[in-house]
Design a protein around this motif. Structure first.
Motif, PDB file in Angstrom:
ATOM      1  N   THR A  45       0.716   0.492   3.348  1.00  0.00           N
ATOM      2  CA  THR A  45       1.931   0.913   2.656  1.00  0.00           C
ATOM      3  C   THR A  45       2.359  -0.165   1.675  1.00  0.00           C
ATOM      4  O   THR A  45       1.875  -1.299   1.720  1.00  0.00           O
ATOM      5  N   LEU A  46       3.277   0.196   0.813  1.00  0.00           N
ATOM      6  CA  LEU A  46       3.720  -0.717  -0.240  1.00  0.00           C
ATOM      7  C   LEU A  46       4.691  -1.754   0.293  1.00  0.00           C
ATOM      8  O   LEU A  46       4.585  -2.948   0.003  1.00  0.00           O
ATOM      9  N   VAL A  64      -6.548   3.173  -7.532  1.00  0.00           N
ATOM     10  CA  VAL A  64      -5.920   4.284  -6.815  1.00  0.00           C
ATOM     11  C   VAL A  64      -4.413   4.270  -7.059  1.00  0.00           C
ATOM     12  O   VAL A  64      -3.791   3.202  -7.088  1.00  0.00           O
ATOM     13  N   VAL A  65      -3.832   5.458  -7.248  1.00  0.00           N
ATOM     14  CA  VAL A  65      -2.383   5.569  -7.362  1.00  0.00           C
ATOM     15  C   VAL A  65      -1.865   6.569  -6.334  1.00  0.00           C
ATOM     16  O   VAL A  65      -2.594   7.433  -5.851  1.00  0.00           O
ATOM     17  N   PRO A  76       6.188   4.416  -6.327  1.00  0.00           N
ATOM     18  CA  PRO A  76       4.826   4.642  -6.801  1.00  0.00           C
ATOM     19  C   PRO A  76       4.007   3.357  -6.692  1.00  0.00           C
ATOM     20  O   PRO A  76       4.522   2.260  -6.945  1.00  0.00           O
ATOM     21  N   PHE A  77       2.735   3.499  -6.324  1.00  0.00           N
ATOM     22  CA  PHE A  77       1.903   2.304  -6.230  1.00  0.00           C
ATOM     23  C   PHE A  77       0.617   2.447  -7.028  1.00  0.00           C
ATOM     24  O   PHE A  77       0.139   3.541  -7.299  1.00  0.00           O
ATOM     25  N   MET A  85      -1.488  -3.397  -3.024  1.00  0.00           N
ATOM     26  CA  MET A  85      -0.660  -2.386  -3.670  1.00  0.00           C
ATOM     27  C   MET A  85       0.377  -3.035  -4.581  1.00  0.00           C
ATOM     28  O   MET A  85       1.007  -4.028  -4.222  1.00  0.00           O
ATOM     29  N   GLU A  86       0.545  -2.438  -5.755  1.00  0.00           N
ATOM     30  CA  GLU A  86       1.514  -2.916  -6.733  1.00  0.00           C
ATOM     31  C   GLU A  86       2.585  -1.855  -6.940  1.00  0.00           C
ATOM     32  O   GLU A  86       2.273  -0.683  -7.165  1.00  0.00           O
TER      33      GLU A  86
END
Length: 277
Positions: A45-46, A64-65, A76-77, A85-86
């Motif tokens: 998870t973010l 991947v988004v 949104p990541f 994850m960003e």
């Protein structure tokens, strides 16, 4: 993966599939399956407090988004094989979701804005056209006076597709968001050269304006596009809900050739281009 867990695949490239799968602890997490080894990878998870996440798309490079949620807000990541994850941020509201990514690592989706409504967005790394607090994320707006929009997919030319609604209960209208048309002037030896317009802001058009008015179709939502410029989605064909595929008219003029380099011009889909399935 373990067949005791539920899972859902959303998109794939030549090497991997992405989607979501239940974890040993129960919540669903964004997941990447390697097509060679068949081994699933939990992307996590973010945020530390997020309980669930989902991967919505993957590009040719394996980026991947998707989205990650704590049950109250959703973010949104962007995940790449070489990083964690960003968080892509929002358009000023509390939540947003990423739906699609192209080969240039541009991302589209939907985000809450400060008024509480939802707008389509285009995220470009290093971009400067977005809101002051998130210059990489551009608000694509809506069709006309509509209040709601969502971007579902985009191509490698940066053309964005999705749906726009007048309000929460109104039927959607499919849209295309693109850069303004370029013009062509005669260059040396009569060879045409492109000229960019003075205003380079993006334009959102009703996709129904790109097909003949006598086609019987009302295009409601675009769900995907490919490298050949074909568009798929759903709409109403003489009042009945149907899937559609639009195929561009072959490039027989300079206007349509220009479309391949950035723009789509109106009425490039023939009367028989929409296929009823």
């Amino acid at each position: 993966g373990d067949t005791a867990f539920d899972s859902l695949a959303t998109k794939l490239n030549t090497e991997s599939i992405v989607g979501t799968s239940e974890t040993h602890d129960g919540p669903r997490h964004a997941t990447l399956w390697d097509l060679l080894t068949k081994v699933p990878r939990d992307l996590g998870t973010l945020r530390a407090d997020d309980s669930r996440s989902s991967a919505q798309d993957i590009n040719v490079a394996g980026s991947v988004v998707g989205w990650s949620s704590d049950g109250e807000t959703t973010r949104p990541f962007l995940w790449t094989p070489s990083s964690v994850m960003e968080d892509l941020g929002t358009l000023g509201g509390g939540s947003a979701r990423a739906n699609s990514i192209n080969g240039k690592e541009q991302v589209v989706g939907s985000s809450d804005i400060t008024t509480g409504r939802t707008h389509a967005f285009l995220w470009t790394r290093g971009g400067t056209g977005g809101v002051p607090t998130n210059p990489q994320m551009e608000d694509l707006g809506t069709l006309g006076s509509d209040l709601i929009s969502i971007a579902t997919c985009l191509d490698n030319y940066g053309r964005v597709f999705g749906a726009s609604r007048a309000n929460d209960t109104a039927p959607p209208r499919a849209f295309i968001s693109h850069l303004p048309p370029i013009s062509w002037v005669s260059g040396p030896l009569g060879v045409p050269i492109p000229t960019l317009p003075a205003n380079t802001s993006r334009v959102m058009d009703d996709l129904n304006d790109y097909i003949p008015s006598s086609s019987g179709w009302t295009l409601r939502t675009v769900t995907g596009t490919n490298g050949d410029g074909q568009i798929v989605g759903w709409g109403e064909y003489y009042g009945a809900v149907r899937a559609f595929r639009l195929t561009p008219i072959p490039a027989t003029s300079r206007v349509v050739v220009a479309q391949v380099t950035h723009v789509i011009s109106r009425a490039i889909f023939a009367a028989g281009a929409a296929i009823v399935f």
